[in-house]
Write a protein that holds these residues in place. Structure first.
Motif, PDB file in Angstrom:
ATOM      1  N   TYR A   1      45.559  51.650  76.695  1.00 53.20           N
ATOM      2  CA  TYR A   1      45.857  50.775  75.554  1.00 53.20           C
ATOM      3  C   TYR A   1      47.061  51.318  74.765  1.00 53.20           C
ATOM      4  O   TYR A   1      47.972  50.578  74.376  1.00 53.20           O
ATOM      5  CB  TYR A   1      44.649  50.679  74.632  1.00 53.20           C
ATOM      6  CG  TYR A   1      44.243  49.267  74.250  1.00 53.20           C
ATOM      7  CD1 TYR A   1      45.196  48.265  74.058  1.00 53.20           C
ATOM      8  CD2 TYR A   1      42.906  48.930  74.068  1.00 53.20           C
ATOM      9  CE1 TYR A   1      44.819  46.977  73.703  1.00 53.20           C
ATOM     10  CE2 TYR A   1      42.519  47.640  73.716  1.00 53.20           C
ATOM     11  CZ  TYR A   1      43.477  46.667  73.529  1.00 53.20           C
ATOM     12  OH  TYR A   1      43.112  45.390  73.180  1.00 53.20           O
ATOM     13  N   ALA A   2      47.051  52.633  74.520  1.00 51.82           N
ATOM     14  CA  ALA A   2      48.162  53.247  73.796  1.00 51.82           C
ATOM     15  C   ALA A   2      49.464  53.108  74.576  1.00 51.82           C
ATOM     16  O   ALA A   2      50.524  52.831  73.993  1.00 51.82           O
ATOM     17  CB  ALA A   2      47.858  54.721  73.530  1.00 51.82           C
TER      18      ALA A   2
ATOM     19  N   ASP B   1      50.785  48.870  83.931  1.00 55.34           N
ATOM     20  CA  ASP B   1      52.073  48.976  84.625  1.00 55.34           C
ATOM     21  C   ASP B   1      52.711  50.341  84.385  1.00 55.34           C
ATOM     22  O   ASP B   1      53.342  50.908  85.293  1.00 55.34           O
ATOM     23  CB  ASP B   1      53.020  47.875  84.148  1.00 55.34           C
ATOM     24  CG  ASP B   1      52.521  46.474  84.491  1.00 55.34           C
ATOM     25  OD1 ASP B   1      51.667  46.355  85.395  1.00 55.34           O
ATOM     26  OD2 ASP B   1      52.968  45.514  83.835  1.00 55.34           O
ATOM     27  N   PHE B   2      52.555  50.875  83.174  1.00 52.49           N
ATOM     28  CA  PHE B   2      53.118  52.196  82.871  1.00 52.49           C
ATOM     29  C   PHE B   2      52.511  53.254  83.776  1.00 52.49           C
ATOM     30  O   PHE B   2      53.230  54.085  84.358  1.00 52.49           O
ATOM     31  CB  PHE B   2      52.868  52.550  81.401  1.00 52.49           C
ATOM     32  CG  PHE B   2      53.243  53.964  81.051  1.00 52.49           C
ATOM     33  CD1 PHE B   2      54.555  54.289  80.729  1.00 52.49           C
ATOM     34  CD2 PHE B   2      52.282  54.977  81.053  1.00 52.49           C
ATOM     35  CE1 PHE B   2      54.902  55.595  80.423  1.00 52.49           C
ATOM     36  CE2 PHE B   2      52.631  56.291  80.749  1.00 52.49           C
ATOM     37  CZ  PHE B   2      53.940  56.597  80.436  1.00 52.49           C
ATOM     38  N   PHE B   3      51.182  53.248  83.901  1.00 54.80           N
ATOM     39  CA  PHE B   3      50.549  54.265  84.738  1.00 54.80           C
ATOM     40  C   PHE B   3      50.838  54.032  86.219  1.00 54.80           C
ATOM     41  O   PHE B   3      50.905  54.995  86.998  1.00 54.80           O
ATOM     42  CB  PHE B   3      49.048  54.321  84.459  1.00 54.80           C
ATOM     43  CG  PHE B   3      48.709  55.135  83.247  1.00 54.80           C
ATOM     44  CD1 PHE B   3      48.671  56.515  83.310  1.00 54.80           C
ATOM     45  CD2 PHE B   3      48.459  54.521  82.029  1.00 54.80           C
ATOM     46  CE1 PHE B   3      48.387  57.278  82.183  1.00 54.80           C
ATOM     47  CE2 PHE B   3      48.167  55.266  80.901  1.00 54.80           C
ATOM     48  CZ  PHE B   3      48.138  56.649  80.976  1.00 54.80           C
ATOM     49  N   ALA B   4      50.997  52.788  86.618  1.00 50.04           N
ATOM     50  CA  ALA B   4      51.392  52.515  88.000  1.00 50.04           C
ATOM     51  C   ALA B   4      52.771  53.123  88.276  1.00 50.04           C
ATOM     52  O   ALA B   4      53.007  53.718  89.341  1.00 50.04           O
ATOM     53  CB  ALA B   4      51.418  51.012  88.247  1.00 50.04           C
TER      54      ALA B   4
ATOM     55  N   ASP C   1      46.457  42.183  72.411  1.00 49.01           N
ATOM     56  CA  ASP C   1      46.156  41.036  73.262  1.00 49.01           C
ATOM     57  C   ASP C   1      46.692  41.194  74.679  1.00 49.01           C
ATOM     58  O   ASP C   1      46.407  40.358  75.539  1.00 49.01           O
ATOM     59  CB  ASP C   1      46.744  39.757  72.661  1.00 49.01           C
ATOM     60  CG  ASP C   1      45.935  39.251  71.476  1.00 49.01           C
ATOM     61  OD1 ASP C   1      44.704  39.129  71.616  1.00 49.01           O
ATOM     62  OD2 ASP C   1      46.536  39.003  70.416  1.00 49.01           O
ATOM     63  N   ASN C   2      47.464  42.247  74.930  1.00 42.93           N
ATOM     64  CA  ASN C   2      48.118  42.394  76.231  1.00 42.93           C
ATOM     65  C   ASN C   2      48.176  43.854  76.633  1.00 42.93           C
ATOM     66  O   ASN C   2      49.101  44.581  76.276  1.00 42.93           O
ATOM     67  CB  ASN C   2      49.533  41.803  76.178  1.00 42.93           C
ATOM     68  CG  ASN C   2      50.242  41.891  77.530  1.00 42.93           C
ATOM     69  OD1 ASN C   2      49.605  42.092  78.558  1.00 42.93           O
ATOM     70  ND2 ASN C   2      51.557  41.745  77.517  1.00 42.93           N
ATOM     71  N   ILE C   3      47.184  44.294  77.405  1.00 46.09           N
ATOM     72  CA  ILE C   3      47.115  45.681  77.857  1.00 46.09           C
ATOM     73  C   ILE C   3      47.838  45.901  79.187  1.00 46.09           C
ATOM     74  O   ILE C   3      48.039  47.041  79.613  1.00 46.09           O
ATOM     75  CB  ILE C   3      45.642  46.140  77.977  1.00 46.09           C
ATOM     76  CG1 ILE C   3      45.552  47.673  77.977  1.00 46.09           C
ATOM     77  CG2 ILE C   3      44.974  45.519  79.208  1.00 46.09           C
ATOM     78  CD1 ILE C   3      44.128  48.210  77.929  1.00 46.09           C
ATOM     79  N   GLN C   4      48.269  44.817  79.820  1.00 46.79           N
ATOM     80  CA  GLN C   4      48.876  44.935  81.138  1.00 46.79           C
ATOM     81  C   GLN C   4      50.058  45.915  81.173  1.00 46.79           C
ATOM     82  O   GLN C   4      50.193  46.684  82.140  1.00 46.79           O
ATOM     83  CB  GLN C   4      49.319  43.560  81.646  1.00 46.79           C
ATOM     84  CG  GLN C   4      49.850  43.562  83.083  1.00 46.79           C
ATOM     85  CD  GLN C   4      48.812  44.018  84.098  1.00 46.79           C
ATOM     86  OE1 GLN C   4      47.660  43.591  84.060  1.00 46.79           O
ATOM     87  NE2 GLN C   4      49.215  44.904  85.005  1.00 46.79           N
ATOM     88  N   PRO C   5      50.943  45.940  80.161  1.00 47.56           N
ATOM     89  CA  PRO C   5      52.029  46.924  80.207  1.00 47.56           C
ATOM     90  C   PRO C   5      51.543  48.376  80.289  1.00 47.56           C
ATOM     91  O   PRO C   5      52.248  49.235  80.808  1.00 47.56           O
ATOM     92  CB  PRO C   5      52.788  46.668  78.897  1.00 47.56           C
ATOM     93  CG  PRO C   5      52.555  45.219  78.621  1.00 47.56           C
ATOM     94  CD  PRO C   5      51.126  44.996  79.037  1.00 47.56           C
ATOM     95  N   GLY C   6      50.350  48.648  79.795  1.00 45.88           N
ATOM     96  CA  GLY C   6      49.791  49.990  79.914  1.00 45.88           C
ATOM     97  C   GLY C   6      49.409  50.299  81.353  1.00 45.88           C
ATOM     98  O   GLY C   6      49.619  51.412  81.851  1.00 45.88           O
TER      99      GLY C   6
END
Length: 361
Positions: A190-191, A208-211, A201-206
């Motif tokens: 989340y962070a 993607d970051f770990f990917a 409302d949008n955790i997907q970038p998190g």
């Protein structure tokens, strides 16, 4: 005592069994609750490592104060595993009496009708956004996502999520568990989302970051416990600040120079909830445990291991806060914001659906 008298609440004509009591007063008062809990003699817990948020001290003090044995099953388990234990051992003497859950998992357990409503003496002092209106769960302690780093092994410690992408951190960056089942790891994602254009409302970038962190070879799948850190297996760890700050004390004298920072590009705070199994085999002990965790003694013990007690503001106002312990907490700018129940549930579903595909096991 715990802030309630031994007498019953006005209007209560007859005490109810502890398994049905929704307050200490309904059970006949604090003295009656303590007597019933001592008669049970045992409290079953799950996923409570002693080094997490002062649980070792809390358990030892509770046992000494009330003469009740605290049994810990699967001490290094995670929130979803706690819920599974409630279901798997329903009706058995070994079933968990109480739970310690990340917010989203507490809400999930409540929706599944697994939790007993119970109002601790300090229930009205808990901020509204930190509790279930029906008192099936309520937050007790929390902290901020932080980055810990062994400065003895890492030349320049990272201070932001953006820093973690640097080639110098190849194979070094770990998180505490699997974000699909572990609250600490879920918060790290989340962070990371907040640091990379996402939102509550949008955790997907998190994800993607770990990917991406995994793709470039910086993601380390080892668990960042003190033993792993001391052996150099996890020199960088994204964890709650109270866990990372504890490592400073735990690893003193080992050659580890542990530094902690709260990432300025992804500040995320969350608290952990307490709840009672509605089919608890030791219902009086379960309710007494919750009363103890929310008492001034219990809340101040959280501060010993750097966790922020949920009643911190109320205790500061009424003069029961340990100011010396509170002063050790790292300063965080701004007022913490919390995702709503709907946002948390949406984020958890997204992580559970997409994490394995993006990052793998």
């Amino acid at each position: 005592m715990l802030g309630l008298g031994a007498c019953q609440e006005a209007g209560t004509t007859r005490p109810v069994a502890p398994s049905r009591a929704e307050s200490a007063a309904q059970a006949g008062g604090t003295t009656a609750l303590i007597k019933a809990a001592r008669h049970e003699g045992r409290l079953n817990t799950v996923a409570l490592p002693r080094q997490w948020a002062a649980y070792g001290r809390l358990i030892d003090r509770f046992e000494k104060k009330y003469g009740i044995k605290v049994v810990i099953d699967n001490p290094y388990g995670h929130s979803e595993q706690e819920i599974d234990a409630v279901k798997r051992h329903r009706g058995q003497k070994r079933a968990p009496d109480v739970l310690d859950l990340g917010d989203s998992f507490a809400q999930s357990a409540a929706r599944q009708n697994l939790l007993a409503p119970y109002r601790v003496a300090q229930f009205d002092q808990i901020p509204p956004e930190q509790k279930d209106p029906q008192a099936r769960w309520y937050n007790n302690y929390g902290g901020y996502v932080s980055i810990g780093c062994d400065a003895a092994r890492v030349r320049t410690c990272p201070e932001s999520f953006a820093d973690l992408l640097q080639p110098a951190y190849k194979g070094l960056v770990a998180i505490h568990g699997d974000p699909t089942i572990a609250g600490s790891a879920f918060a790290a994602v989340y962070a990371a989302a907040l640091a990379n254009g996402g939102s509550f409302d949008n955790i997907q970038p998190g994800i993607d970051f770990f990917a991406h962190l995994d793709k470039i070879g910086n993601y380390n799948r080892a668990d960042p416990n003190p033993i792993a850190i001391a052996k150099g297996r996890t020199p960088i760890s994204i964890e709650w600040d109270y866990l990372n700050l504890q490592h400073i004390d735990q690893l003193r004298g080992t050659g580890v120079h542990w530094k902690v920072s709260i990432p300025f590009d992804g500040s995320f705070s969350q608290y952990y909830a307490q709840a009672i199994n509605k089919d608890a085999p030791h219902p009086a002990a379960a309710r007494l445990w919750e009363e103890y965790l929310f008492s001034p003694e219990g809340q101040n013990l959280r501060l010993v291991d750097y966790a922020r007690p949920v009643l911190m503001a109320a205790m500061e106002k009424n003069g029961t806060l340990d100011q010396t312990l509170a002063a050790r907490l790292p300063t965080v700018e701004g007022t913490p914001q919390f995702p709503t129940e709907a946002q948390l549930n949406k984020a958890l579903r997204t992580v559970q659906e997409n994490w394995a595909k993006a990052v793998g096991g």
